[in-house]
Structures are given as C-alpha cells and as structure tokens.
Write an enzyme that holds these catalytic residues in place. Sequence first.
Site, mmCIF file in Angstrom:
data_model
loop_
_atom_site.group_PDB
_atom_site.id
_atom_site.type_symbol
_atom_site.label_atom_id
_atom_site.label_comp_id
_atom_site.label_asym_id
_atom_site.label_seq_id
_atom_site.Cartn_x
_atom_site.Cartn_y
_atom_site.Cartn_z
ATOM 1 N NE ARG A 1 -1.206 2.580 2.827
ATOM 2 C CZ ARG A 1 -0.691 3.721 3.250
ATOM 3 N NH1 ARG A 1 -0.615 4.759 2.458
ATOM 4 N NH2 ARG A 1 -0.214 3.809 4.477
ATOM 5 C CG ASP A 2 3.433 4.060 3.140
ATOM 6 O OD1 ASP A 2 3.843 4.837 2.264
ATOM 7 O OD2 ASP A 2 3.474 4.332 4.343
ATOM 8 C CG HIS B 1 3.092 4.455 9.350
ATOM 9 N ND1 HIS B 1 2.783 3.404 8.512
ATOM 10 C CD2 HIS B 1 3.721 5.367 8.584
ATOM 11 C CE1 HIS B 1 3.206 3.684 7.284
ATOM 12 N NE2 HIS B 1 3.783 4.877 7.299
ATOM 13 C CG HIS C 1 7.802 7.695 7.247
ATOM 14 N ND1 HIS C 1 7.305 8.519 6.271
ATOM 15 C CD2 HIS C 1 7.011 6.584 7.217
ATOM 16 C CE1 HIS C 1 6.253 7.945 5.694
ATOM 17 N NE2 HIS C 1 6.054 6.781 6.261
ATOM 18 C CB CYS D 1 10.736 10.527 1.574
ATOM 19 S SG CYS D 1 10.105 11.787 2.563
ATOM 20 C CG ASN E 1 6.934 3.328 4.571
ATOM 21 O OD1 ASN E 1 6.244 3.887 5.402
ATOM 22 N ND2 ASN E 1 6.579 3.220 3.294
HETATM 23 ZN ZN ZN Z 1 4.703 5.434 5.495
#
Ligand code: ZN
Length: 310
Positions: free
Chosen positions: A12-13, A209, A211, A242, A251
């Site tokens: 997803r991300d 979550h 980063h 990013c 991530n």
């Molecule tokens: Zn993320």
Amino acid sequence: MKHITISEVGPRDGLQSVETTLSTEAKLAWIEAEYAAGVREIEVGSFVSPKLLPQMADTEAVVRGAQHLEGLIIAVLVPNVRGCESALRAGAHKISVPLSLSETHSLKNVRRTHAQMLDEIRSCLKLVEAMPESEKPVFEVGLSTAFGCTLEGVVPESFVVEMAERVLDLGVAEVGLSDTTGMGNPAQLERLLTGIWQRCGESRLTGVHLHNTRGQGLANALRAVELGITTLDSSLGGLGGCPFAPGASGNIVTEDLVFMLQSMGYPTGIDLEALLVVRQQVAELLPEEEWFGFTAAAGLPKHFGAATLQ
Ligand code: ZN
C-alpha cells in the site's frame, strides 16, 4: 520477550508512491511470499479513487485474493465513507482512516477540514458497527503528521493528545501514531505515547507508523517497543520513497527492523532469510525503484538463524 507484530505496508504505502503499477497477480505473489516468510499483517492497498491512484485500483481484488491465507490480517487504508464501504464489501480485517493533525496537510491531501474528517470517521464507524459481529473488522484512525508537518511546521503535542481523545470518544477502537514526515525523535515519541496512554488508556494505542527520512526510524521503533508498543509498520526494502526528500527512504525497512528485534530476542515469527529472498523477488518486479536497507547489503551473520528465528 513479548511478540512484536510487523505490519508490512509495502503493497500500500510503498506501491502508492511509485510510478509502476503492479498487476493484481504480482501483488498477490508478493503478499503470499511474505506470508510464507511468516508475516501475519499486511496492508494490501487503499480504497481511493483510481483516478488519483491507479496503482490502487485493484485493491478489492487483492483483498479477496488474500483471504485464503489463514491467520493473515488483511489491512487497508480508506480516506472516506465510500472507501470504507468497499473495504467492508471486500472483507478487510483491519480498516484504517488517516487523519492528518496538520489541517493544512489534511486540506491538501484529502480536501477536508478536521471537522469534516471527524464527520467522515463517524459515518465509517456507523457502517462498521452495522456489520455482523463475526465480520466486524478492527477500525482504527491513523493520526498522521503527528510529529511535525512540512507545511505547518510544529504540530503541538497537546493537540495530538487532544485529537486522539476526540477520535477515541467517537467510539473508534484504536488510534495509531504516524511520523508521516520523518521528523520524530525518541523523546518526542515517548511524550506522545505516554500523553495519549495516560488520557485514553494503553489498549487504545498499540501501533506506530514510523519513517526513516532523517535516519531516526529504528531509534524511534526501539523506543516504541521498549515503552510497550506491539505493532510496528514497515515496508520491504523501505519502498515508498519520500517525495520531499529524494534519496531518503520513507518507511522503515522491514528487513532491518526484523534483524534488530530478533537479535534482541523479540519474537516476530518472521524467517529473515526467507524475507531477504522475497525482497529480491519483489525488487525484480520493480526494477526502477530504489531499494533501501543495510541487512540485505551486508548479509546475515553466520550465527543468525535457528537461534534467532522465533
Ligand atoms: Zn509510510
């Protein structure tokens, strides 16, 4: 040592921030391979407009295709009621709505004020509550830009705690904390976690979550686990670069996170050697993308294996 759940967010991300659109079959092959390596929670997609994110147009099919993997928590992201309807129809086990604590970011991202987002969350909640008990998914709100915003700068910590309480008061099961911009540090993380826990109870916030945009990802993850967090999001190869810091991973890299936790004795249920093979397989599907992570580059130490596989 307590078990830590690694929630893989790459499909997803990761995929929503890359140009390539993977086929449904390729996504499912990725999910099945991580499952075989021991991963038991995967965010498989988001229910957003396919016009905005064509990479996510097949999320419903991906959710359905992953249903046969016994014990896998199929997580999805939904920005609104329509997305929530689709997620419920597809049978997702965990539904997360992102609420950006920076209102400027919220307006830019989903074109909604905080008041409008709270209404949206309320409507999603009604739908979830109408589901039969056996099919009811976990409904969570992810508090994004909780550690700072690229547009607004500082996001006051008292405001983060206040919004967590407002969201939980609506009847949402849990909130998550997201360091969307990679600005967080371990001390700040501790203040936010303890602030929300004291006000709302520890069971209402169990996942973060984080980063790695500024290299703080594992330091923050470690602090979170030491404080009592039991679910950490990360992505294979740090996929999901990013957009505002080219060359930096967004991530946390799943492989490096698993290495740290298992070396310390925290069971994750993941076979890291197998996961490194999955990394190679997925990297072949996305040859254009940059793959992050030190463990894959350095290899596993000789003694790392059966003893650390828990
Ligand atoms: Zn993320």
